[in-house]
Structure formats: C-alpha cells, structure tokens
Design a protein around this motif. Sequence first.
Motif, short mmCIF file in Angstrom:
data_model
loop_
_atom_site.label_atom_id
_atom_site.label_comp_id
_atom_site.label_asym_id
_atom_site.label_seq_id
_atom_site.Cartn_x
_atom_site.Cartn_y
_atom_site.Cartn_z
N GLN A 98 14.31 6.72 4.88
CA GLN A 98 14.28 5.30 5.24
C GLN A 98 15.33 4.48 4.50
O GLN A 98 15.67 4.76 3.36
N LYS A 99 15.80 3.43 5.21
CA LYS A 99 16.71 2.46 4.61
C LYS A 99 16.04 1.10 4.62
O LYS A 99 15.50 0.68 5.64
N GLU A 100 16.09 0.40 3.52
CA GLU A 100 15.45 -0.91 3.43
C GLU A 100 16.07 -1.91 4.40
O GLU A 100 15.42 -2.86 4.83
N SER A 101 17.33 -1.69 4.74
CA SER A 101 18.03 -2.65 5.61
C SER A 101 17.76 -2.41 7.10
O SER A 101 18.25 -3.14 7.94
N ASP A 102 16.98 -1.39 7.41
CA ASP A 102 16.73 -1.04 8.81
C ASP A 102 16.03 -2.18 9.55
O ASP A 102 15.00 -2.69 9.10
N SER A 107 -7.80 1.52 -0.75
CA SER A 107 -8.11 2.96 -0.80
C SER A 107 -7.65 3.64 0.48
O SER A 107 -7.08 4.74 0.45
N PHE A 108 -7.89 3.00 1.63
CA PHE A 108 -7.47 3.55 2.92
C PHE A 108 -5.95 3.68 2.95
O PHE A 108 -5.41 4.72 3.37
N TYR A 109 -5.26 2.64 2.50
CA TYR A 109 -3.80 2.67 2.49
C TYR A 109 -3.27 3.80 1.62
O TYR A 109 -2.39 4.57 2.04
N GLU A 110 -3.80 3.93 0.42
CA GLU A 110 -3.30 4.95 -0.51
C GLU A 110 -3.56 6.37 0.00
O GLU A 110 -2.77 7.28 -0.29
N SER A 111 -4.62 6.56 0.76
CA SER A 111 -4.97 7.91 1.22
C SER A 111 -4.35 8.29 2.55
O SER A 111 -4.03 9.46 2.77
N PHE A 112 -4.16 7.33 3.46
CA PHE A 112 -3.81 7.70 4.83
C PHE A 112 -2.52 7.09 5.37
O PHE A 112 -2.18 7.31 6.53
N VAL A 113 -1.81 6.34 4.54
CA VAL A 113 -0.52 5.78 4.97
C VAL A 113 0.59 6.53 4.26
O VAL A 113 0.65 6.56 3.02
N LEU A 114 1.46 7.14 5.04
CA LEU A 114 2.59 7.89 4.47
C LEU A 114 3.71 6.93 4.07
O LEU A 114 4.01 5.98 4.78
N ASN A 115 4.34 7.23 2.95
CA ASN A 115 5.55 6.51 2.56
C ASN A 115 6.53 7.50 1.92
O ASN A 115 6.22 8.69 1.74
N LYS A 116 7.69 7.03 1.61
CA LYS A 116 8.76 7.88 1.08
C LYS A 116 8.32 8.60 -0.19
O LYS A 116 8.58 9.80 -0.37
N GLU A 117 7.66 7.88 -1.09
CA GLU A 117 7.29 8.46 -2.39
C GLU A 117 6.33 9.64 -2.22
O GLU A 117 6.49 10.68 -2.88
N LYS A 118 5.34 9.51 -1.35
CA LYS A 118 4.38 10.60 -1.14
C LYS A 118 5.07 11.83 -0.56
O LYS A 118 4.80 12.96 -0.96
N LEU A 119 5.94 11.62 0.40
CA LEU A 119 6.61 12.74 1.05
C LEU A 119 7.60 13.42 0.12
O LEU A 119 7.82 14.63 0.22
N GLN A 120 8.20 12.67 -0.77
CA GLN A 120 9.15 13.28 -1.71
C GLN A 120 8.47 14.31 -2.61
O GLN A 120 9.14 15.23 -3.10
N LEU A 177 6.74 1.54 6.92
CA LEU A 177 8.16 1.46 7.29
C LEU A 177 9.00 0.75 6.22
O LEU A 177 10.21 0.63 6.37
N GLY A 178 8.36 0.30 5.16
CA GLY A 178 9.09 -0.55 4.22
C GLY A 178 9.16 -1.96 4.79
O GLY A 178 8.74 -2.24 5.92
N ASN A 179 9.67 -2.88 4.02
CA ASN A 179 9.79 -4.26 4.50
C ASN A 179 8.45 -4.83 4.97
O ASN A 179 8.40 -5.65 5.90
N GLU A 180 7.34 -4.32 4.38
CA GLU A 180 6.00 -4.86 4.65
C GLU A 180 5.51 -4.61 6.07
O GLU A 180 4.73 -5.40 6.61
N TYR A 181 5.93 -3.51 6.70
CA TYR A 181 5.47 -3.18 8.04
C TYR A 181 4.79 -1.81 8.05
O TYR A 181 5.20 -0.88 7.36
N ILE A 182 3.76 -1.67 8.92
CA ILE A 182 3.04 -0.41 9.12
C ILE A 182 3.20 0.01 10.57
O ILE A 182 3.06 -0.80 11.50
N PHE A 183 3.49 1.29 10.76
CA PHE A 183 3.72 1.85 12.09
C PHE A 183 2.46 2.64 12.50
O PHE A 183 1.95 3.46 11.74
N VAL A 184 1.97 2.39 13.74
CA VAL A 184 0.76 3.05 14.23
C VAL A 184 0.99 3.56 15.65
O VAL A 184 1.39 2.79 16.52
N SER A 185 0.69 4.84 15.89
CA SER A 185 0.85 5.47 17.20
C SER A 185 -0.50 5.99 17.69
O SER A 185 -1.23 6.65 16.95
N TYR A 186 -0.82 5.71 18.95
CA TYR A 186 -2.08 6.20 19.53
C TYR A 186 -2.14 7.73 19.47
O TYR A 186 -3.17 8.29 19.08
#
Length: 539
Positions: free
Chosen positions: A130-134, A286-299, A326-335
């Motif tokens: 991810q890029k912060e400027s995206d 708690s939900f965010y920390e457990s089920f939302v992926l971010n760069k740090e967790k994947l690294q 997604l960074g920049n305070e956004y969350i991505f959700v797919s059905y």
Amino acid sequence: MFMFATRPFWLNMRVPLVKVKERYAFFFGTQDLTIDSADKSIEILKNVIDTIQNDFISKIKNTSPNEILFRLHYIFGEVYSLYLYEKEQRHELSILGSTNIIDTFEQNKNIMRNIIDACNIWIENCVLYQKESDDILKAKENGYKMDFDFLIDLYLYGMASRSLSLIALTKKFDKTYSFYGLEITPDMNIPAEVLKNHPIVYFNTSLVGNQDALTIQALSVNANITDFGKGFSKENRVEFLLFLAALKSFQETELRNDEKSLVVISKDRFFYYIERCTNPKIISQSFYESFVLNKEKLQSHLGKDTAIWKIGVNKYRYEIRPFIDLGNEYIFVSYAALEQAINLWCNFYSNGGMCYTTHKDELTNGIDLRNKELSTIVVDKLIEILNNHHAPYFCDKDVDYKRIFGIKTIDYGDYDIVYYVKESSELYLIEAKYFSDSFNSSGMKNDLDKMFGNGKYYEHCRKRYDLVITESEKIKNFIGAKGVLKVHFLFISSKPLELEFQDDDKVVTFLSLNIFDKYINGNLLSEDGENVMRPTLEI
C-alpha cells in the motif's frame, strides 16, 4: 426440479479462447507432453510462478496497489459467485450419481479454486505494498473492471502453485502415494495436471470431503460454549456467533445482499456499525484488531520473501479475516470475501481441521479438541454400522494393547475397535481416523503425512496388527474365541482418500466410512464386477 447446466469456465466468463490458448502456449508450448520427473516438473512450474509473480509485483509497485486490489475483487466476486452456484449443483449431482456433465463441473471447480486461492494471496500482497498517497476513488474507477489477461494469469499462478506444492511436498513419500510429474495438454481447458499413481477406488469420486460420511450440524446455538467457541473468543475477544452475525449484517445492510458488491467506508463508520449491528454489542476495537487486515499484520508472514505466497496456512490472511484497512482511515468490505469467511469459519467449527498452521493459540487448541471429538463420532458410527449387520459376541473401543498382550518394550497404543462375531468367526479390528476437509495442496499433503509419515497413522496401525498376527492366541483369549478366526484388518477414514485398497502384502485394507456398509454386505465389487472386495486373514 433441479436443472443441471454449465459450460466450460472460460466460456462462462466470456474470455476469448484465443487469449487463453496463447498464454498456455507461452508457458507450456503447443505440444502434449508427459513429464515423469518431479525435478523437471518443478522447474517448469516454478518458471510459471516466478514469471507471473514478478509481473504482478511490478504492476502493484508501478501503478496503484489499490487499483490492482479493485481489479482482483472484480474477478474474485465474479468467480466466487459462480463457484457457489456450481457447488450447489455438484452437491445435487453427487446425490443423483455420476452423469456426463460431472466432468465439466469438476474442471470448472478446479479452475475456480485456483483463481480464488490466487486472488486471496494477491489481495494480501496489494495490502502489503500500500501507498499512503493512493487515491481510493480513482483506484476504484480505474481498477474495478474485468481484466481477461489478469484472470488467466491468476488461474495459471494458482494452478502452478498448487501443483508445485503437491509435487515438492510429497517427494519424501513412497511413489505409490505421491505426485511425481506433469501431464501437459496446452490445447485443453486445463493446460497441465499433476501426475499421480491413481489406484482403483471404490467410492463415488464426485463425493469429496466429509459431506457424505457424517451428519454434522453446520452451526448450533451452543457454538460459543464449545471448545471451539471458547478458544475463538479467548483469541479474538469476540464471540464466535456474534462475529458471524456481524458479517451477515454487513452483507444485508451495507452490501444490500448483492453477492458481487463491495464498499469503502470510513473507519469511524466501521466502528460505529460494528458496535450497533449485534445484541449484545461487540467491542469494535477488538473486532478491528482481530479481523481487519493491514500492512503490519501481513508483514509478519513475509520473512525474507518479496511477496506472500503460502496458501491457507497463515494466521493473518484474507480468507478468514475479510476486512481490509486501506490506510487513510478507510475500510474495504467485499460481499464475496465475507461469504468466503463465513463458509470457512463454519466449516472449521463443524468439520474440524485447522484454521492456520503457522501459529498455536487458544483457538487452535480448541480445534484440536474438536478434531478428537470428531474421531470419537467416527468410531461410534462404525460400531453402529457393524451392529446393524451383526450381533457381536465381543465389542469394545479404545482397547489398550496391554489389556491383550501385556506390557511390551514399546507402546503399541490402542485398538480403536475390537469387534468379534462368533457365528461367522469374524474379527473386525479397526483403526478409525477423522480427516478434516482439504481445501488446498497443503491440506492434501497433510493427509498424506498423517497417513504415511514416519511414526504416523499407518505405521502405528500396522505394528498393532502385526502384534495380532504374531501373538494370535492372546487376542483369541481376550475376546473368548477358539479355533481359526477370519480377521478384517481395517483402516477406515472419515472421508474418501485416494489410496490402494490394501497395503503391499495385503494385510491392511483401506476404506472410507461412506462405503463401509457396502463392504460388510459384500456389495463392494472388483473393477470387473466379478469378485467381492472383502478380504480377511486367517489366524
């Protein structure tokens, strides 16, 4: 009436076949070829993987990771929707029996599973880069569309990864039980398939996994207080049923029950929604920390590699943690991602297995206990089937070898079932094992490892049976038998495993639970239909 109709996958997706064939030819040439060398096969497959991986990483780095993320999700939504539709049809077909159309369904399933696996991995890699400027809106406008070239390469990447894993991971096993080469057919829908010594099997090959063997409730109202539920809650700080309810609520409200939809919402709205979508409410952090992926967790799964490539084993992965920061305070959700996670978590709950293999915690401990419980269910089911056909003179389960043979210098363990029928002088000795469903090459490799690895199921089972053969009078005394006994030395798995019917010297017979009734009845016939497959050994 259920209507069965499908076309080859590429036609369903409206992909120009000329594009497919050109890409197949680029990697595999234009001629049919059989390669029976594991090393040569690995070399060919590794070239496919490395070429596509380098191209994907270049795309992500040189354009916009989020643009590629949207492109992946367009493909993922289309393919996963078709996969679920055809999965329902395959289930109906398995009940009705084999038909001419099953081959197309099976080919499509294999293609789609490879694309789904590849999408999951490369979605994770997009998050990793991810890029912060995206610009999110621009990324969606440019990326959310079908890309046929990308779709074909995702399939080839998934297929090559799976094939290479099967060949490389099973090289340590005897060739009888391993994958050893490639059948290259670049003019077919599937350009290369792994070679394996296919034994003659006596089960319906359209049935896979445990769907035909055990009737297990997919979910129960008591799920939170099971070992699985307790482990899930301790590890994630969210109750299991509330987690599933939150995912379903997202699908119904934010995503309007549209199986191909996705949304990008602010982190504030995400937290607001999580805390109000269930009763009792979930702690959103708690939900965010457990089920939302971010760069740090994947690294944490990257190591020395430039990309994440392991399928179905990492603790933090998109299949089971279906929200993306997604960074920049956004969350991505797919059905489709939510549906995938619901299906997988429900399967872990009902059918055991392991949600991730790179980390041990409270949840994996709970699943271990669930796997043991399922093994007990298999044993009880087998005894029930035996009792439907016989009135036993002796029946016991989990019989410690010391009760029969006394203390030895090594621990031979337990006989899962000892069942003696006096009228026919038949003794059933059964090693019964529950095998969780295998969703990927790692799972298939684990099945082989459990069976034939050093000190694993077959080795222990065979030692116990050899003890019966060498000290037969002791087991006769134990069960109250006299004279010659006809012994069934059985290894029975909960799901069908593609194994030879018997081991090399015809002592152990390998069956699956769904054909055990036919075996007892004498309805399991040889390939030519002339012989009953019900071998015994006299002691």
